[in-house]
Design a protein around this motif. Structure first.
Motif, PDB file in Angstrom:
ATOM      1  N   THR A  17       0.829  -1.197   0.000  1.00 31.52           N
ATOM      2  CA  THR A  17       0.000   0.000   0.000  1.00 31.52           C
ATOM      3  C   THR A  17       0.869   1.255   0.000  1.00 31.52           C
ATOM      4  N   SER A  18       0.522   2.177  -0.881  1.00 29.21           N
ATOM      5  CA  SER A  18       1.189   3.467  -0.934  1.00 29.21           C
ATOM      6  C   SER A  18       0.198   4.531  -0.502  1.00 29.21           C
ATOM      7  N   GLN A  19       0.717   5.562   0.113  1.00 31.07           N
ATOM      8  CA  GLN A  19      -0.112   6.683   0.539  1.00 31.07           C
ATOM      9  C   GLN A  19       0.515   7.956   0.006  1.00 31.07           C
ATOM     10  N   ILE A  20      -0.307   8.788  -0.624  1.00 28.50           N
ATOM     11  CA  ILE A  20       0.176  10.056  -1.170  1.00 28.50           C
ATOM     12  C   ILE A  20      -0.710  11.176  -0.637  1.00 28.50           C
ATOM     13  N   SER A  21      -0.089  12.134   0.024  1.00 28.23           N
ATOM     14  CA  SER A  21      -0.803  13.326   0.468  1.00 28.23           C
ATOM     15  C   SER A  21      -0.465  14.460  -0.484  1.00 28.23           C
ATOM     16  N   VAL A  22      -1.495  15.118  -0.986  1.00 25.91           N
ATOM     17  CA  VAL A  22      -1.339  16.259  -1.883  1.00 25.91           C
ATOM     18  C   VAL A  22      -1.735  17.492  -1.077  1.00 25.91           C
ATOM     19  N   ILE A  23      -0.783  18.410  -0.899  1.00 25.45           N
ATOM     20  CA  ILE A  23      -0.990  19.545  -0.005  1.00 25.45           C
ATOM     21  C   ILE A  23      -0.839  20.848  -0.781  1.00 25.45           C
ATOM     22  N   ALA A  24      -1.855  21.672  -0.753  1.00 23.90           N
ATOM     23  CA  ALA A  24      -1.813  22.954  -1.465  1.00 23.90           C
ATOM     24  C   ALA A  24      -0.755  23.861  -0.843  1.00 23.90           C
ATOM     25  N   PHE A  25       0.006  24.548  -1.696  1.00 19.09           N
ATOM     26  CA  PHE A  25       0.952  25.546  -1.193  1.00 19.09           C
ATOM     27  C   PHE A  25       0.201  26.662  -0.476  1.00 19.09           C
ATOM     28  N   ASP A  26      -0.964  26.981  -0.989  1.00 22.34           N
ATOM     29  CA  ASP A  26      -1.794  28.041  -0.418  1.00 22.34           C
ATOM     30  C   ASP A  26      -3.193  27.473  -0.231  1.00 22.34           C
ATOM     31  N   GLU A  27      -3.745  27.610   0.951  1.00 19.64           N
ATOM     32  CA  GLU A  27      -5.050  27.009   1.251  1.00 19.64           C
ATOM     33  C   GLU A  27      -6.163  27.508   0.332  1.00 19.64           C
ATOM     34  N   ARG A  28      -5.978  28.670  -0.284  1.00 14.90           N
ATOM     35  CA  ARG A  28      -6.999  29.181  -1.215  1.00 14.90           C
ATOM     36  C   ARG A  28      -7.092  28.322  -2.471  1.00 14.90           C
ATOM     37  N   ASP A  29      -6.082  27.495  -2.726  1.00 13.67           N
ATOM     38  CA  ASP A  29      -6.119  26.602  -3.880  1.00 13.67           C
ATOM     39  C   ASP A  29      -6.737  25.240  -3.556  1.00 13.67           C
ATOM     40  N   TYR A  30      -7.108  25.019  -2.303  1.00 10.69           N
ATOM     41  CA  TYR A  30      -7.702  23.734  -1.937  1.00 10.69           C
ATOM     42  C   TYR A  30      -8.963  23.404  -2.750  1.00 10.69           C
ATOM     43  N   PRO A  31      -9.871  24.355  -2.991  1.00 11.79           N
ATOM     44  CA  PRO A  31     -11.047  24.013  -3.802  1.00 11.79           C
ATOM     45  C   PRO A  31     -10.669  23.475  -5.189  1.00 11.79           C
ATOM     46  N   LEU A  32      -9.610  23.995  -5.768  1.00  9.14           N
ATOM     47  CA  LEU A  32      -9.141  23.500  -7.065  1.00  9.14           C
ATOM     48  C   LEU A  32      -8.633  22.066  -6.936  1.00  9.14           C
ATOM     49  N   LEU A  33      -7.886  21.773  -5.879  1.00  7.86           N
ATOM     50  CA  LEU A  33      -7.447  20.391  -5.635  1.00  7.86           C
ATOM     51  C   LEU A  33      -8.665  19.489  -5.457  1.00  7.86           C
ATOM     52  N   PHE A  34      -9.596  19.931  -4.636  1.00  4.76           N
ATOM     53  CA  PHE A  34     -10.791  19.135  -4.337  1.00  4.76           C
ATOM     54  C   PHE A  34     -11.537  18.765  -5.612  1.00  4.76           C
ATOM     55  N   GLU A  35     -11.660  19.727  -6.517  1.00  2.00           N
ATOM     56  CA  GLU A  35     -12.403  19.514  -7.754  1.00  2.00           C
ATOM     57  C   GLU A  35     -11.621  18.685  -8.778  1.00  2.00           C
ATOM     58  N   SER A  36     -10.333  18.915  -8.884  1.00  3.63           N
ATOM     59  CA  SER A  36      -9.544  18.348  -9.976  1.00  3.63           C
ATOM     60  C   SER A  36      -8.838  17.033  -9.674  1.00  3.63           C
ATOM     61  N   VAL A  37      -8.488  16.804  -8.426  1.00  4.77           N
ATOM     62  CA  VAL A  37      -7.677  15.621  -8.099  1.00  4.77           C
ATOM     63  C   VAL A  37      -8.579  14.575  -7.449  1.00  4.77           C
ATOM     64  N   THR A  38      -9.200  13.767  -8.288  1.00  2.00           N
ATOM     65  CA  THR A  38     -10.130  12.734  -7.826  1.00  2.00           C
ATOM     66  C   THR A  38      -9.427  11.383  -7.773  1.00  2.00           C
ATOM     67  N   ALA A  39     -10.025  10.443  -7.077  1.00  2.00           N
ATOM     68  CA  ALA A  39      -9.464   9.090  -7.002  1.00  2.00           C
ATOM     69  C   ALA A  39      -9.366   8.476  -8.399  1.00  2.00           C
ATOM     70  N   ASP A  40     -10.383   8.670  -9.225  1.00  2.09           N
ATOM     71  CA  ASP A  40     -10.357   8.107 -10.577  1.00  2.09           C
ATOM     72  C   ASP A  40      -9.246   8.715 -11.428  1.00  2.09           C
ATOM     73  N   ARG A  41      -9.042  10.023 -11.313  1.00  2.00           N
ATOM     74  CA  ARG A  41      -7.970  10.676 -12.081  1.00  2.00           C
ATOM     75  C   ARG A  41      -6.597  10.225 -11.601  1.00  2.00           C
ATOM     76  N   VAL A  42      -6.437  10.062 -10.292  1.00  2.01           N
ATOM     77  CA  VAL A  42      -5.162   9.578  -9.749  1.00  2.01           C
ATOM     78  C   VAL A  42      -4.888   8.169 -10.262  1.00  2.01           C
ATOM     79  N   ARG A  43      -5.889   7.288 -10.183  1.00  2.00           N
ATOM     80  CA  ARG A  43      -5.734   5.908 -10.651  1.00  2.00           C
ATOM     81  C   ARG A  43      -5.342   5.880 -12.128  1.00  2.00           C
ATOM     82  N   SER A  44      -6.018   6.648 -12.937  1.00  5.76           N
ATOM     83  CA  SER A  44      -5.747   6.690 -14.369  1.00  5.76           C
ATOM     84  C   SER A  44      -4.370   7.282 -14.668  1.00  5.76           C
ATOM     85  N   HIS A  45      -4.042   8.400 -14.042  1.00 10.59           N
ATOM     86  CA  HIS A  45      -2.775   9.084 -14.301  1.00 10.59           C
ATOM     87  C   HIS A  45      -1.575   8.217 -13.923  1.00 10.59           C
ATOM     88  N   LEU A  46      -1.710   7.455 -12.839  1.00 18.37           N
ATOM     89  CA  LEU A  46      -0.607   6.612 -12.384  1.00 18.37           C
ATOM     90  C   LEU A  46      -0.626   5.224 -13.023  1.00 18.37           C
TER      91      LEU A  46
END
Length: 115
Positions: A17-46
């Motif tokens: 098992t691997s664990q990856i934490s994706v942390i916004a440099f600026d908390e104002r960008d968290y909504p963009l992470l929330f919207e764009s970085v989904t489990a399905d996109r991570v699975r596909s990209h990797l």
């Protein structure tokens, strides 16, 4: 734009098992992470179609945590694969295109496409 422009990653692995934490440099960008970085996109990209990928939201620190079960081909010490560690997967994930619909904290205006 790429994920690496608005976030960094921390990784770890245990067994298969691997664990990856994706942390916004600026908390104002968290909504963009929330919207764009989904489990399905991570699975596909990797290229981990054979894995279970679960996403956990940690909005208090502007982060997403992904748990990738079965990603390490049997585990770091058992695999014949070249460098399947969480660090490698985390670095690869940073090249994920993110789709911005607003100005990021760094002042870039994106129009909703892959920047």
């Amino acid at each position: 734009m790429k994920l690496s422009e608005i976030a960094h990653v921390r990784t770890g692995d245990k067994g298969d098992t691997s664990q990856i934490s994706v942390i916004a440099f600026d908390e104002r960008d968290y909504p963009l992470l929330f919207e764009s970085v989904t489990a399905d996109r991570v699975r596909s990209h990797l290229g981990l179609d054979h894995c279970s990928v679960r996403r956990f939201e940690v909005p208090g620190i502007g982060a997403l945590n992904f748990v990738l079960v079965g990603a390490l081909a049997g585990g770091v010490t058992r695999s014949l694969a070249l460098d399947p560690h969480g660090k490698t997967l985390g670095s690869q994930l940073l090249s994920l295109p993110v789709h911005a619909r607003a100005t990021t904290a760094w002042g870039r205006l994106e129009g909703g496409g892959e920047g």
